[in-house]
Motif scaffolding. Structure first.
Motif, PDB file in Angstrom:
ATOM      1  N   HIS A  27       0.834  -1.198   0.000  1.00  0.00           N
ATOM      2  CA  HIS A  27       0.000   0.000   0.000  1.00  0.00           C
ATOM      3  C   HIS A  27       0.872   1.254   0.000  1.00  0.00           C
ATOM      4  CE1 HIS A  27      -3.440   2.588   0.872  1.00  0.00           C
ATOM      5  NE2 HIS A  27      -2.670   3.183   1.766  1.00  0.00           N
ATOM      6  N   MET A  28       1.894   1.259   0.843  1.00  0.00           N
ATOM      7  CA  MET A  28       2.801   2.410   0.924  1.00  0.00           C
ATOM      8  C   MET A  28       3.501   2.648  -0.416  1.00  0.00           C
ATOM      9  SD  MET A  28       2.815   3.673   4.052  1.00  0.00           S
ATOM     10  CE  MET A  28       2.804   3.305   5.783  1.00  0.00           C
ATOM     11  N   ARG A  29       3.920   1.571  -1.086  1.00  0.00           N
ATOM     12  CA  ARG A  29       4.560   1.706  -2.392  1.00  0.00           C
ATOM     13  C   ARG A  29       3.576   2.277  -3.413  1.00  0.00           C
ATOM     14  NH1 ARG A  29       7.741  -2.618  -0.747  1.00  0.00           N
ATOM     15  NH2 ARG A  29       6.232  -4.226  -1.234  1.00  0.00           N
ATOM     16  N   ALA A  30       2.328   1.814  -3.373  1.00  0.00           N
ATOM     17  CA  ALA A  30       1.316   2.311  -4.305  1.00  0.00           C
ATOM     18  C   ALA A  30       1.060   3.799  -4.084  1.00  0.00           C
ATOM     19  CB  ALA A  30       0.022   1.509  -4.153  1.00  0.00           C
ATOM     20  N   VAL A  31       0.956   4.212  -2.829  1.00  0.00           N
ATOM     21  CA  VAL A  31       0.737   5.628  -2.515  1.00  0.00           C
ATOM     22  C   VAL A  31       1.927   6.457  -2.991  1.00  0.00           C
ATOM     23  CG1 VAL A  31       0.478   7.312  -0.644  1.00  0.00           C
ATOM     24  CG2 VAL A  31      -0.820   5.173  -0.581  1.00  0.00           C
ATOM     25  N   THR A  32       3.129   5.968  -2.727  1.00  0.00           N
ATOM     26  CA  THR A  32       4.349   6.667  -3.153  1.00  0.00           C
ATOM     27  C   THR A  32       4.366   6.827  -4.670  1.00  0.00           C
ATOM     28  OG1 THR A  32       5.561   5.813  -1.249  1.00  0.00           O
ATOM     29  CG2 THR A  32       6.874   6.585  -3.105  1.00  0.00           C
ATOM     30  N   GLU A  33       4.004   5.773  -5.385  1.00  0.00           N
ATOM     31  CA  GLU A  33       3.993   5.824  -6.845  1.00  0.00           C
ATOM     32  C   GLU A  33       2.984   6.854  -7.350  1.00  0.00           C
ATOM     33  OE1 GLU A  33       2.958   2.885 -10.582  1.00  0.00           O
ATOM     34  OE2 GLU A  33       3.780   1.993  -8.760  1.00  0.00           O
ATOM     35  N   VAL A  34       1.784   6.870  -6.787  1.00  0.00           N
ATOM     36  CA  VAL A  34       0.761   7.831  -7.213  1.00  0.00           C
ATOM     37  C   VAL A  34       1.219   9.257  -6.908  1.00  0.00           C
ATOM     38  CG1 VAL A  34      -1.598   8.657  -6.767  1.00  0.00           C
ATOM     39  CG2 VAL A  34      -1.159   6.214  -7.077  1.00  0.00           C
ATOM     40  N   LEU A  35       1.789   9.477  -5.731  1.00  0.00           N
ATOM     41  CA  LEU A  35       2.286  10.811  -5.385  1.00  0.00           C
ATOM     42  C   LEU A  35       3.350  11.278  -6.374  1.00  0.00           C
ATOM     43  CD1 LEU A  35       2.535  10.677  -1.487  1.00  0.00           C
ATOM     44  CD2 LEU A  35       1.035  12.126  -2.854  1.00  0.00           C
ATOM     45  N   ASN A  36       4.274  10.397  -6.702  1.00  0.00           N
ATOM     46  CA  ASN A  36       5.328  10.776  -7.648  1.00  0.00           C
ATOM     47  C   ASN A  36       4.766  11.044  -9.039  1.00  0.00           C
ATOM     48  OD1 ASN A  36       7.776  10.961  -6.147  1.00  0.00           O
ATOM     49  ND2 ASN A  36       7.672   8.745  -5.849  1.00  0.00           N
ATOM     50  N   GLN A  37       3.768  10.280  -9.456  1.00  0.00           N
ATOM     51  CA  GLN A  37       3.128  10.524 -10.752  1.00  0.00           C
ATOM     52  C   GLN A  37       2.435  11.880 -10.752  1.00  0.00           C
ATOM     53  OE1 GLN A  37       0.510   7.179 -11.272  1.00  0.00           O
ATOM     54  NE2 GLN A  37       2.145   5.809 -11.932  1.00  0.00           N
ATOM     55  N   GLN A  38       1.692  12.171  -9.687  1.00  0.00           N
ATOM     56  CA  GLN A  38       1.002  13.464  -9.598  1.00  0.00           C
ATOM     57  C   GLN A  38       2.002  14.616  -9.563  1.00  0.00           C
ATOM     58  OE1 GLN A  38      -1.667  13.319  -6.254  1.00  0.00           O
ATOM     59  NE2 GLN A  38      -3.110  11.979  -7.299  1.00  0.00           N
ATOM     60  N   PHE A  39       3.077  14.441  -8.816  1.00  0.00           N
ATOM     61  CA  PHE A  39       4.096  15.486  -8.730  1.00  0.00           C
ATOM     62  C   PHE A  39       4.701  15.751 -10.110  1.00  0.00           C
ATOM     63  CE2 PHE A  39       8.470  16.924  -8.163  1.00  0.00           C
ATOM     64  CZ  PHE A  39       8.261  18.066  -7.404  1.00  0.00           C
ATOM     65  N   THR A  40       5.025  14.683 -10.820  1.00  0.00           N
ATOM     66  CA  THR A  40       5.603  14.819 -12.158  1.00  0.00           C
ATOM     67  C   THR A  40       4.636  15.542 -13.102  1.00  0.00           C
ATOM     68  OG1 THR A  40       6.949  12.833 -11.860  1.00  0.00           O
ATOM     69  CG2 THR A  40       6.535  13.522 -14.129  1.00  0.00           C
ATOM     70  N   GLN A  41       3.356  15.183 -13.044  1.00  0.00           N
ATOM     71  CA  GLN A  41       2.355  15.837 -13.890  1.00  0.00           C
ATOM     72  C   GLN A  41       2.257  17.325 -13.577  1.00  0.00           C
ATOM     73  OE1 GLN A  41      -1.171  13.545 -13.126  1.00  0.00           O
ATOM     74  NE2 GLN A  41      -0.711  12.027 -14.710  1.00  0.00           N
ATOM     75  N   LYS A  43       4.532  19.261 -12.231  1.00  0.00           N
ATOM     76  CA  LYS A  43       5.762  19.940 -12.657  1.00  0.00           C
ATOM     77  C   LYS A  43       5.809  20.095 -14.179  1.00  0.00           C
ATOM     78  CE  LYS A  43       8.747  21.230 -10.391  1.00  0.00           C
ATOM     79  NZ  LYS A  43       8.964  22.601  -9.890  1.00  0.00           N
ATOM     80  N   GLN A  44       5.241  19.145 -14.920  1.00  0.00           N
ATOM     81  CA  GLN A  44       5.194  19.267 -16.377  1.00  0.00           C
ATOM     82  C   GLN A  44       4.240  20.379 -16.795  1.00  0.00           C
ATOM     83  OE1 GLN A  44       4.201  15.287 -17.612  1.00  0.00           O
ATOM     84  NE2 GLN A  44       6.340  14.636 -17.702  1.00  0.00           N
ATOM     85  N   LEU A  45       3.117  20.488 -16.078  1.00  0.00           N
ATOM     86  CA  LEU A  45       2.137  21.525 -16.394  1.00  0.00           C
ATOM     87  C   LEU A  45       2.609  22.909 -15.968  1.00  0.00           C
ATOM     88  CD1 LEU A  45      -1.147  19.675 -15.360  1.00  0.00           C
ATOM     89  CD2 LEU A  45      -0.412  20.247 -17.684  1.00  0.00           C
ATOM     90  N   SER A  46       3.306  22.960 -14.841  1.00  0.00           N
ATOM     91  CA  SER A  46       3.798  24.237 -14.290  1.00  0.00           C
ATOM     92  C   SER A  46       5.231  24.058 -13.812  1.00  0.00           C
ATOM     93  CB  SER A  46       2.914  24.685 -13.126  1.00  0.00           C
ATOM     94  OG  SER A  46       1.595  24.870 -13.537  1.00  0.00           O
ATOM     95  N   PRO A  47       6.205  24.139 -14.722  1.00  0.00           N
ATOM     96  CA  PRO A  47       7.594  23.879 -14.360  1.00  0.00           C
ATOM     97  C   PRO A  47       8.144  24.798 -13.265  1.00  0.00           C
ATOM     98  CG  PRO A  47       7.352  24.089 -16.742  1.00  0.00           C
ATOM     99  CD  PRO A  47       6.043  24.453 -16.131  1.00  0.00           C
TER     100      PRO A  47
END
Length: 98
Positions: A27-41, A43-47
């Motif tokens: 569960h912790m790995r899944a949450v970490t992965e989603v957070l990193n995906q959202q963060f990347t998105q 940063k791509q939208l607003s560098p």
């Protein structure tokens, strides 16, 4: 059986955090992965967005989603509470031929 509290090391947006909780490592790995995906998105939208601002926006989105789910659950619970009466009144005995 009660789950034991344990520590999980998560790397989120390039920074390591130690998360203490009772959920599974999966569960912790899944949450970490989603957070990193959202963060990347974000940063791509607003560098030029700071990590702090990105974290605030991610938290806002998470709470918004949580409130939407709670509202949906409340509506479903209200409908479920009304359904047994409707089902009982619409139920009929099988017809028989004389």
């Amino acid at each position: 059986m009660t789950e034991q509290t344990h520590r999980f090391k998560a790397v989120i947006a390039g920074k390591t955090y130690t998360i203490v909780g009772q959920t599974s490592d999966e569960h912790m790995r899944a949450v970490t992965e989603v957070l990193n995906q959202q963060f990347t998105q974000l940063k791509q939208l607003s560098p030029n967005l700071s990590k702090e601002d990105a974290a605030i926006l991610m938290a806002f989105n998470a709470v918004s989603d949580q409130l939407k789910m709670a509202s949906t659950a409340d509506v479903a619970a209200s409908q479920a509470a009304e359904t047994p009466d409707a089902a009982a009144s619409s139920a009929s005995a099988p017809e028989t031929e004389d």
